[in-house]
Design an enzyme around this catalytic site. Structure first.
Site, PDB file in Angstrom:
ATOM      1  N   ARG A 179      -7.819-131.823   0.239  1.00  0.00           N
ATOM      2  CA  ARG A 179      -8.355-132.049  -1.110  1.00  0.00           C
ATOM      3  C   ARG A 179      -7.551-131.317  -2.162  1.00  0.00           C
ATOM      4  NH1 ARG A 179     -14.726-133.151  -1.157  1.00  0.00           N
ATOM      5  NH2 ARG A 179     -14.866-133.572   1.051  1.00  0.00           N
ATOM      6  N   ARG A 238     -29.262-132.961   1.429  1.00  0.00           N
ATOM      7  CA  ARG A 238     -28.278-131.884   1.349  1.00  0.00           C
ATOM      8  C   ARG A 238     -28.525-131.002   0.136  1.00  0.00           C
ATOM      9  NH1 ARG A 238     -22.403-134.447   2.263  1.00  0.00           N
ATOM     10  NH2 ARG A 238     -21.970-133.192   0.426  1.00  0.00           N
ATOM     11  N   ARG A 247     -19.028-131.545  -8.601  1.00  0.00           N
ATOM     12  CA  ARG A 247     -18.151-131.977  -7.493  1.00  0.00           C
ATOM     13  C   ARG A 247     -17.156-133.039  -7.970  1.00  0.00           C
ATOM     14  NH1 ARG A 247     -22.996-133.316  -3.678  1.00  0.00           N
ATOM     15  NH2 ARG A 247     -21.517-134.548  -2.460  1.00  0.00           N
ATOM     16  N   LYS A 293     -17.435-142.172   2.302  1.00  0.00           N
ATOM     17  CA  LYS A 293     -16.495-141.730   3.349  1.00  0.00           C
ATOM     18  C   LYS A 293     -17.211-141.604   4.698  1.00  0.00           C
ATOM     19  CE  LYS A 293     -15.399-137.954   0.997  1.00  0.00           C
ATOM     20  NZ  LYS A 293     -16.128-138.124  -0.267  1.00  0.00           N
ATOM     21  N   ARG A 312     -29.319-140.218  -1.254  1.00  0.00           N
ATOM     22  CA  ARG A 312     -28.848-140.024   0.125  1.00  0.00           C
ATOM     23  C   ARG A 312     -29.809-139.148   0.938  1.00  0.00           C
ATOM     24  NH1 ARG A 312     -23.012-137.928   1.241  1.00  0.00           N
ATOM     25  NH2 ARG A 312     -23.567-136.521  -0.448  1.00  0.00           N
TER      26      ARG A 312
HETATM   27  P1  AP5 Z   1     -21.626-141.098   2.196  1.00  0.00           P
HETATM   28  O1  AP5 Z   1     -20.998-141.985   3.203  1.00  0.00           O
HETATM   29  O2  AP5 Z   1     -22.468-139.978   2.671  1.00  0.00           O
HETATM   30  O3  AP5 Z   1     -20.530-140.590   1.145  1.00  0.00           O
HETATM   31  P2  AP5 Z   1     -19.387-139.494   1.287  1.00  0.00           P
HETATM   32  O4  AP5 Z   1     -18.208-140.018   0.561  1.00  0.00           O
HETATM   33  O5  AP5 Z   1     -19.226-139.084   2.704  1.00  0.00           O
HETATM   34  O6  AP5 Z   1     -20.048-138.360   0.415  1.00  0.00           O
HETATM   35  P3  AP5 Z   1     -20.044-136.797   0.505  1.00  0.00           P
HETATM   36  O7  AP5 Z   1     -21.053-136.330  -0.514  1.00  0.00           O
HETATM   37  O8  AP5 Z   1     -20.222-136.311   1.888  1.00  0.00           O
HETATM   38  O9  AP5 Z   1     -18.641-136.437  -0.029  1.00  0.00           O
HETATM   39  P4  AP5 Z   1     -18.236-135.098  -0.619  1.00  0.00           P
HETATM   40  O10 AP5 Z   1     -16.776-135.239  -0.601  1.00  0.00           O
HETATM   41  O11 AP5 Z   1     -18.846-134.759  -1.914  1.00  0.00           O
HETATM   42  O12 AP5 Z   1     -18.898-134.035   0.365  1.00  0.00           O
HETATM   43  P5  AP5 Z   1     -18.353-133.217   1.589  1.00  0.00           P
HETATM   44  O13 AP5 Z   1     -19.443-133.051   2.532  1.00  0.00           O
HETATM   45  O14 AP5 Z   1     -17.084-133.763   2.072  1.00  0.00           O
HETATM   46  O15 AP5 Z   1     -22.475-142.050   1.225  1.00  0.00           O
HETATM   47  C1  AP5 Z   1     -23.265-141.526   0.190  1.00  0.00           C
HETATM   48  C2  AP5 Z   1     -24.555-142.349   0.043  1.00  0.00           C
HETATM   49  O16 AP5 Z   1     -24.225-143.659  -0.393  1.00  0.00           O
HETATM   50  C3  AP5 Z   1     -25.323-142.529   1.358  1.00  0.00           C
HETATM   51  O17 AP5 Z   1     -26.679-142.461   1.086  1.00  0.00           O
HETATM   52  C4  AP5 Z   1     -24.924-143.924   1.849  1.00  0.00           C
HETATM   53  O18 AP5 Z   1     -25.953-144.539   2.597  1.00  0.00           O
HETATM   54  C5  AP5 Z   1     -24.659-144.653   0.555  1.00  0.00           C
HETATM   55  N1  AP5 Z   1     -23.572-145.615   0.637  1.00  0.00           N
HETATM   56  C6  AP5 Z   1     -22.364-145.445   1.232  1.00  0.00           C
HETATM   57  N2  AP5 Z   1     -21.581-146.530   1.085  1.00  0.00           N
HETATM   58  C7  AP5 Z   1     -22.317-147.417   0.355  1.00  0.00           C
HETATM   59  C8  AP5 Z   1     -22.044-148.737  -0.131  1.00  0.00           C
HETATM   60  N3  AP5 Z   1     -20.863-149.330   0.067  1.00  0.00           N
HETATM   61  N4  AP5 Z   1     -23.038-149.347  -0.830  1.00  0.00           N
HETATM   62  C9  AP5 Z   1     -24.233-148.738  -1.056  1.00  0.00           C
HETATM   63  N5  AP5 Z   1     -24.539-147.494  -0.603  1.00  0.00           N
HETATM   64  C10 AP5 Z   1     -23.580-146.831   0.091  1.00  0.00           C
HETATM   65  O19 AP5 Z   1     -18.030-131.836   0.892  1.00  0.00           O
HETATM   66  C11 AP5 Z   1     -19.071-131.011   0.395  1.00  0.00           C
HETATM   67  C12 AP5 Z   1     -18.496-129.749  -0.210  1.00  0.00           C
HETATM   68  O20 AP5 Z   1     -17.781-129.006   0.811  1.00  0.00           O
HETATM   69  C13 AP5 Z   1     -17.467-129.946  -1.324  1.00  0.00           C
HETATM   70  O21 AP5 Z   1     -18.083-130.110  -2.566  1.00  0.00           O
HETATM   71  C14 AP5 Z   1     -16.672-128.636  -1.215  1.00  0.00           C
HETATM   72  O22 AP5 Z   1     -17.353-127.580  -1.827  1.00  0.00           O
HETATM   73  C15 AP5 Z   1     -16.633-128.383   0.291  1.00  0.00           C
HETATM   74  N6  AP5 Z   1     -15.435-128.995   0.909  1.00  0.00           N
HETATM   75  C16 AP5 Z   1     -15.402-130.115   1.681  1.00  0.00           C
HETATM   76  N7  AP5 Z   1     -14.145-130.387   2.066  1.00  0.00           N
HETATM   77  C17 AP5 Z   1     -13.372-129.399   1.530  1.00  0.00           C
HETATM   78  C18 AP5 Z   1     -11.966-129.148   1.541  1.00  0.00           C
HETATM   79  N8  AP5 Z   1     -11.097-129.943   2.168  1.00  0.00           N
HETATM   80  N9  AP5 Z   1     -11.538-128.047   0.883  1.00  0.00           N
HETATM   81  C19 AP5 Z   1     -12.370-127.218   0.237  1.00  0.00           C
HETATM   82  N10 AP5 Z   1     -13.708-127.434   0.173  1.00  0.00           N
HETATM   83  C20 AP5 Z   1     -14.195-128.512   0.803  1.00  0.00           C
END
Ligand code: AP5
Length: 308
Positions: free
Chosen positions: A173, A237, A248, A97, A208
């Protein structure tokens, strides 16, 4: 619909005293035009009058785009600046994402609002909300809605997001989060869903790394840092471990169907297993087509407005 207004005011000491004349702009069914977005003043130091020409953003776009000859010779056929796009992006942890958001933002200029980043900023600032949020994030659980919903709503309603359009990452979410947006009549033009197989996700999370200086996302294998200097400052992270990503993922599976059912009419599913550029090419095609459609719709309504 575009508007143009002209007013002449008397000026004393550079300050307008009273309006001497004004020309209300063309209106449709007595409804007022869009709000004023810009004002230009021509003020002579010798003349005690100020001429103000006001126009809305779409009128400005109209003037820029019409060839002079065409503008002189007849009805204006509008080529409007489209309404800004509103996009949501969703997918399991590490589905890409954030990576795709960087590319989308660069090409389309949308304001990227990531729920996870907003929460990490609160943690970094040491606020009460941040401390509470971290407890949930460490367990791979959703942070309670009373913390997240307000945070995202406030950010979405800020002027930059309203003006340029927004790209909402990782929100909503859950059904309650989606409902909170529906209540505000906030709806996306497109809901992008990145689909990635589970074994790949774990490898992506573990590899990552983040650059704290530029905010850029790297992967030790798939997207390595450009040089040693960047490599030396990369961070990981606190929730990027195999154990935590499994939690997660479980949370994601428990909630995703409710969210998808809310946006079923605008879902665009993309194969996120493909290389980064290929995933972006798919998304890019869908976004261009939305922009194109918006442009045609706005042009049609502007043309109708200009003929009144
Ligand atoms: P990356 O682009 O960083 O992936 P991402 O989908 O953004 O991953 P996140 O871990 O940030 O998603 P998440 O939903 O778990 O975490 P968030 O911070 O939102 O890519 C990942 C890796 O893969 C990178 O190294 C990249 O280089 C590589 N990559 C990407 N695309 C690729 C490809 N096509 N091919 C090869 N490699 C690739 O949330 C964290 C926490 O916050 C949650 O667990 C929750 O506790 C809380 N939270 C967040 N939002 C909410 C909400 N709305 N409500 C309640 N709690 C929430």
């Amino acid at each position: 619909m575009a508007s143009l207004g002209i007013s002449i005011s008397s000026v004393a000491g550079g300050r307008p005293m009273r309006s001497l004349a004004s020309s209300p702009s063309c209106s449709n069914n007595n409804k007022p035009f869009a709000s004023l977005h810009a004002t230009r003043s021509l003020e002579s130091s010798r003349a005690p009058f100020r001429l103000e020409i006001s126009y809305d953003r779409r009128f400005s776009a109209e003037l820029r785009r019409q060839p002079l000859a065409a503008a002189r010779s007849g009805p204006v056929v509008a080529a409007a600046e489209p309404e800004p796009m509103k996009i949501m992006i969703s997918g399991p942890p590490a589905s890409g994402k954030g990576t795709q958001c960087e590319l989308i933002k660069k090409k389309y200029g949308l304001v990227h609002i990531a729920a996870g980043d907003l929460l990490r900023a609160e943690i970094g600032a040491g606020t009460e909300n941040g401390k509470r949020a971290k407890e949930y994030m460490e367990k791979g659980m959703l942070v309670p809605s009373e913390i997240v919903v307000m945070m995202v709503k406030e950010r979405l309603l800020q002027p930059d997001a309203q003006e340029k359009g927004w790209l909402l990452d990782g929100y909503p979410r859950s059904l309650s989060q989606a409902t909170a947006l529906e209540d505000l009549r906030i709806q996306p033009d497109l809901f992008i869903l990145l689909d990635v197989s589970e074994e790949i996700l774990i490898e992506r999370v573990v590899g990552r790394r983040l650059d704290p200086v530029t905010g850029k996302i790297y992967h030790l294998k798939y997207s390595p840092p450009e040089n040693e200097e960047i490599a030396a400052r990369l961070t990981q992270r606190f929730d990027d471990t195999e154990e935590k990503v499994k939690l997660r993922l479980k949370t994601h599976h428990q909630n995703v169907e409710d969210v998808l059912s809310t946006y079923k009419d605008v879902i665009f599913k993309v194969n996120g297993d493909a290389p980064i550029e290929d995933v972006f090419a798919e998304i890019d095609k869908a976004l261009s087509s939305i922009l194109d459609k918006k442009s045609r719709t706005d042009s049609a309504s502007m043309a109708a407005g200009m003929s009144c």
